[in-house]
Write an enzyme that holds these catalytic residues in place. Structure first.
Site, PDB file in Angstrom:
ATOM      1  N   ASP A   6       0.808  -1.233   0.000  1.00 45.77           N
ATOM      2  CA  ASP A   6       0.000   0.000   0.000  1.00 45.77           C
ATOM      3  C   ASP A   6       0.834   1.273   0.000  1.00 45.77           C
ATOM      4  O   ASP A   6       0.425   2.299   0.539  1.00 45.77           O
ATOM      5  CB  ASP A   6      -0.979   0.012   1.197  1.00 45.77           C
ATOM      6  N   GLN A  42       2.041  -6.193  -3.064  1.00 41.40           N
ATOM      7  CA  GLN A  42       2.544  -6.260  -1.681  1.00 41.40           C
ATOM      8  C   GLN A  42       3.844  -5.441  -1.570  1.00 41.40           C
ATOM      9  O   GLN A  42       3.997  -4.470  -2.282  1.00 41.40           O
ATOM     10  CB  GLN A  42       2.753  -7.721  -1.227  1.00 41.40           C
ATOM     11  N   GLY A  74     -10.793  -3.287   3.427  1.00 40.73           N
ATOM     12  CA  GLY A  74     -11.409  -2.193   4.184  1.00 40.73           C
ATOM     13  C   GLY A  74     -10.914  -2.080   5.613  1.00 40.73           C
ATOM     14  O   GLY A  74     -11.371  -1.224   6.371  1.00 40.73           O
ATOM     15  N   LYS A 121       1.914   1.945  -5.120  1.00 38.91           N
ATOM     16  CA  LYS A 121       2.510   1.343  -6.329  1.00 38.91           C
ATOM     17  C   LYS A 121       1.635   1.573  -7.559  1.00 38.91           C
ATOM     18  O   LYS A 121       2.126   1.887  -8.640  1.00 38.91           O
ATOM     19  CB  LYS A 121       2.724  -0.169  -6.114  1.00 38.91           C
ATOM     20  N   ALA A 151      -3.935  -8.045  -3.522  1.00 37.54           N
ATOM     21  CA  ALA A 151      -3.480  -6.687  -3.801  1.00 37.54           C
ATOM     22  C   ALA A 151      -4.664  -5.756  -4.035  1.00 37.54           C
ATOM     23  O   ALA A 151      -5.729  -6.185  -4.479  1.00 37.54           O
ATOM     24  CB  ALA A 151      -2.587  -6.690  -5.031  1.00 37.54           C
ATOM     25  N   GLY A 152      -4.452  -4.484  -3.763  1.00 41.87           N
ATOM     26  CA  GLY A 152      -5.436  -3.460  -4.091  1.00 41.87           C
ATOM     27  C   GLY A 152      -4.669  -2.225  -4.513  1.00 41.87           C
ATOM     28  O   GLY A 152      -4.002  -1.597  -3.693  1.00 41.87           O
ATOM     29  N   HIS A 153      -4.688  -1.916  -5.798  1.00 40.60           N
ATOM     30  CA  HIS A 153      -3.900  -0.803  -6.337  1.00 40.60           C
ATOM     31  C   HIS A 153      -4.842   0.276  -6.850  1.00 40.60           C
ATOM     32  O   HIS A 153      -5.675   0.022  -7.711  1.00 40.60           O
ATOM     33  CB  HIS A 153      -2.972  -1.307  -7.459  1.00 40.60           C
TER      34      HIS A 153
HETATM   35  P1  GDP Z   1      -0.700   0.202  -3.557  1.00 43.30           P
HETATM   36  O1  GDP Z   1      -1.288  -1.049  -3.028  1.00 43.30           O
HETATM   37  O2  GDP Z   1       0.769   0.301  -3.270  1.00 43.30           O
HETATM   38  O3  GDP Z   1      -1.000   0.440  -5.004  1.00 43.30           O
HETATM   39  O4  GDP Z   1      -1.393   1.399  -2.738  1.00 43.30           O
HETATM   40  P2  GDP Z   1      -2.969   1.549  -2.429  1.00 43.30           P
HETATM   41  O5  GDP Z   1      -3.654   1.954  -3.664  1.00 43.30           O
HETATM   42  O6  GDP Z   1      -3.476   0.355  -1.711  1.00 43.30           O
HETATM   43  O7  GDP Z   1      -2.931   2.707  -1.355  1.00 43.30           O
HETATM   44  C1  GDP Z   1      -2.389   3.957  -1.640  1.00 43.30           C
HETATM   45  C2  GDP Z   1      -3.485   5.025  -1.465  1.00 43.30           C
HETATM   46  O8  GDP Z   1      -2.880   6.303  -1.407  1.00 43.30           O
HETATM   47  C3  GDP Z   1      -4.456   5.102  -2.630  1.00 43.30           C
HETATM   48  O9  GDP Z   1      -5.705   5.498  -2.141  1.00 43.30           O
HETATM   49  C4  GDP Z   1      -3.855   6.175  -3.517  1.00 43.30           C
HETATM   50  O10 GDP Z   1      -4.804   6.847  -4.330  1.00 43.30           O
HETATM   51  C5  GDP Z   1      -3.313   7.114  -2.479  1.00 43.30           C
HETATM   52  N1  GDP Z   1      -2.131   7.888  -2.870  1.00 43.30           N
HETATM   53  C6  GDP Z   1      -1.058   7.510  -3.612  1.00 43.30           C
HETATM   54  N2  GDP Z   1      -0.147   8.491  -3.648  1.00 43.30           N
HETATM   55  C7  GDP Z   1      -0.635   9.513  -2.895  1.00 43.30           C
HETATM   56  C8  GDP Z   1      -0.132  10.795  -2.502  1.00 43.30           C
HETATM   57  O11 GDP Z   1       0.965  11.196  -2.847  1.00 43.30           O
HETATM   58  N3  GDP Z   1      -0.951  11.547  -1.701  1.00 43.30           N
HETATM   59  C9  GDP Z   1      -2.183  11.136  -1.291  1.00 43.30           C
HETATM   60  N4  GDP Z   1      -2.896  11.933  -0.511  1.00 43.30           N
HETATM   61  N5  GDP Z   1      -2.666   9.938  -1.636  1.00 43.30           N
HETATM   62  C10 GDP Z   1      -1.897   9.131  -2.410  1.00 43.30           C
HETATM   63  P1  IMO Z   2      -0.890  -4.294  -2.148  1.00 42.59           P
HETATM   64  O1  IMO Z   2      -0.408  -4.882  -3.451  1.00 42.59           O
HETATM   65  C1  IMO Z   2      -1.012  -4.624   2.198  1.00 42.59           C
HETATM   66  C2  IMO Z   2      -0.940  -8.666   3.866  1.00 42.59           C
HETATM   67  C3  IMO Z   2      -2.161  -9.135   4.607  1.00 42.59           C
HETATM   68  C4  IMO Z   2      -1.509 -10.044   5.628  1.00 42.59           C
HETATM   69  C5  IMO Z   2      -0.374 -10.691   4.847  1.00 42.59           C
HETATM   70  C6  IMO Z   2      -0.697 -12.061   4.276  1.00 42.59           C
HETATM   71  O2  IMO Z   2      -2.174  -3.564  -2.240  1.00 42.59           O
HETATM   72  O3  IMO Z   2       0.204  -3.512  -1.491  1.00 42.59           O
HETATM   73  P2  IMO Z   2      -2.225 -12.870   2.249  1.00 42.59           P
HETATM   74  O4  IMO Z   2      -3.692 -12.683   1.988  1.00 42.59           O
HETATM   75  O5  IMO Z   2      -1.326 -12.314   1.195  1.00 42.59           O
HETATM   76  O6  IMO Z   2      -1.879 -14.285   2.595  1.00 42.59           O
HETATM   77  O7  IMO Z   2      -1.953 -12.021   3.596  1.00 42.59           O
HETATM   78  O8  IMO Z   2      -0.099  -9.799   3.770  1.00 42.59           O
HETATM   79  N1  IMO Z   2      -1.184  -8.190   2.485  1.00 42.59           N
HETATM   80  C7  IMO Z   2      -1.163  -6.901   2.124  1.00 42.59           C
HETATM   81  N2  IMO Z   2      -1.015  -5.786   2.867  1.00 42.59           N
HETATM   82  N3  IMO Z   2      -1.126  -4.523   0.855  1.00 42.59           N
HETATM   83  C8  IMO Z   2      -1.244  -5.638   0.092  1.00 42.59           C
HETATM   84  O9  IMO Z   2      -1.222  -5.599  -1.258  1.00 42.59           O
HETATM   85  C9  IMO Z   2      -1.312  -6.894   0.729  1.00 42.59           C
HETATM   86  N4  IMO Z   2      -1.455  -8.167   0.288  1.00 42.59           N
HETATM   87  C10 IMO Z   2      -1.366  -8.945   1.370  1.00 42.59           C
HETATM   88  O10 IMO Z   2      -2.840  -8.063   5.194  1.00 42.59           O
HETATM   89  O11 IMO Z   2      -0.923  -9.274   6.656  1.00 42.59           O
HETATM   90 MG    MG Z   3      -2.873  -1.690  -1.823  1.00 36.19          MG
END
Ligand code: GDP
Ligand code: IMO
Ligand code: MG
Length: 430
Positions: free
Chosen positions: A13, A225, A307, A16, A39-41
């Protein structure tokens, strides 16, 4: 050979998806190499927000071809739903725009049921997985009982393989976890439908990418991750079951060691974690609530996939240095700098303390983090809103000092600084 790898340096998170969206403007192929729909991007383009779990974030750029490598575990239900969501948002997804490795493994409802049963049985010691069946799917792979996408191409044999797989997992569910068995026929029928829909997308991704690279095409690898969740190099056993680290991109896409050019470490300006496991710089109370946000903003620290509120803390340079060497990072991309605006002081963990000793690196990697106390430097904060900054000169001196200190401490240049979730909210440094 222009393969660039985007990798998270923390516990996931880091932003990426946001970075991949930025860099994909210059890429011909965007490839996921590890993990699954755990993952959640998130990608924000203007008023539109995309939340991707399996399909590489770069497909939002219509010129880029999305690829899912052999290192990924694919839940076909999630994948098909995501394809539909993208289409509904005006992003065409066809076999010309998305290729799935024949060697990627499938996640089935049996894997998900097992993930659930195993987490329940761990009680207090639970990992806090996403319950997406990730661990069990990789377990099937490693124990050579997995189901690969290529098997979908012969529907009769595929049906037999699914049936045998469900029967096998049912034995674990009932004997070890007192859980009910799944209906094998139901899953056979369900997966027959998925096979029909996904067959045209299945390809030899490794050859496709190797040929593209040989022709000078640019490939961007999107890690899921982060380094500290890596099965080998992370905070074991509180990790995921794949290799998110940059070398995982080579194995997970079927590319040789000479391909990689840049390894871009995406680093949040503070540190977050979802699920269980040690977190030396973790904050509680008011400061934690301040960094996490309330959930009112889409970027507040609540899991994109589950969530769950994310645990938050100060940026940890001991762990970042580990990420630099494990990944061979050529540069850092710092995200969410805007979130630190308004803090009177910012802490940066530069070393750990244990038994009256100071450690700037860890004797056994991040295997026993709970034994250490973080040692902090305090840096002055700033009050200016950073969200409109587009040049290094636009940043207040205190923000620049924070970034320069991160560079000094990590030994790697910070080339990109994100000051908001939207595509344009970024500062590029030459
Ligand atoms: P990922 O899993 O590494 O792709 O990251 P996530 O999408 O799960 O979480 C990153 C969150 O931060 C998302 O809601 C993005 O829209 C947000 N985000 C990314 N870069 C920035 C930033 O520079 N500032 C703010 N405020 N939000 C950001
Ligand atoms: P992105 O790509 C944050 C964490 C889970 C748990 C551990 C193992 O969005 O960064 P799993 O379901 O993979 O066996 O869970 O890894 N985890 C993440 N935490 N971002 C993620 O993906 C994750 N994918 C798995 O919360 O601690
Ligand atoms: Mg994520």
């Amino acid at each position: 050979m222009p393969l660039d790898i985007v990798v998270g340096t923390q516990w996931g998170d880091e932003g990426k998806g946001r970075l991949v969206d930025l860099l994909a403007a210059q890429a011909d192929f965007v490839a996921r190499y590890n993990g699954g729909d755990n993952a959640g991007h998130t990608v924000t383009v203007g008023e539109q927000t995309f939340r991707l779990h399996l399909i590489p974030s770069g497909v939002i750029h219509l010129h880029a071809i999305g690829v899912i490598g052999n290192g990924v575990v694919v839940n076909p239900a999630t994948l098909l739903a995501e394809m539909e969501t993208l289409r509904a948002a005006g992003i065409p997804i066809t076999p010309n725009r998305l290729r799935l490795s024949y060697a990627a493994h499938l996640i089935t409802p049996a894997h998900r049921a097992l993930d659930q049963a195993q987490e329940a049985s761990r009680g207090q010691g639970k990992i806090g997985t996403t319950l997406r069946g990730i661990g069990p799917a990789y377990t099937s792979k490693v124990s050579r009982q997995g189901l690969r996408l290529v098997e979908m191409l012969d529907r009769q044999l595929f049906a037999q393989a699914i049936r045998a797989h469900v029967q096998e997992i049912n034995r674990y569910l009932t004997a070890l976890y007192a859980a009910g068995p799944l209906d094998a026929q139901e899953i056979v029928d369900e997966f027959d439908g998925y096979a029909a829909q996904l067959a045209p997308y299945i390809a030899d991704v490794s050859s496709l990418l190797a040929e593209a690279l040989a022709r000078g095409r640019r490939v961007l690898a999107e890690g899921a991750q982060g380094t500290l969740l890596d099965l080998d190099h992370g905070t074991y056993p509180f990790v995921t079951s794949s290799n998110p680290t940059a070398p995982g991109a080579l194995v997970g896409l079927g590319l040789g060691v000479g391909c990689a050019e840049r390894a871009i470490g995406v680093t949040k300006s503070f540190q977050t974690r979802v699920g269980s496991g040690p977190f030396p710089t973790e904050l509680a109370g008011e400061m934690a609530a301040r960094l996490r946000g309330t959930g009112a903003n889409p970027w507040d620290e609540f899991g994109t996939t589950t969530g769950r509120p994310r645990r938050v803390g100060w940026l940890d340079m001991v762990l970042l240095r580990l990420a630099v060497h494990i990944n061979g990072l050529t540069e850092l991309a710092l995200t969410k700098l805007d979130i630190l605006t308004g803090l009177p002081t910012i802490r940066l963990c530069t070393a750990y303390r244990a038994n009256d000793q100071t450690f700037t690196a860890l004797p056994f990697g991040p295997s026993n983090l709970s034994a250490y106390e973080p040692a902090y430097e305090e840096l002055p904060g700033w009050d200016q809103d950073l969200r409109a900054a587009r040049r290094w000169e636009d940043l207040p001196a205190a923000a620049r000092a924070y970034i320069l200190r991160i560079e000094e401490q990590s030994g790697v240049p910070v080339r990109l600084i994100s000051v908001g979730p939207e595509r344009t909210q970024v500062i590029e440094r030459p």
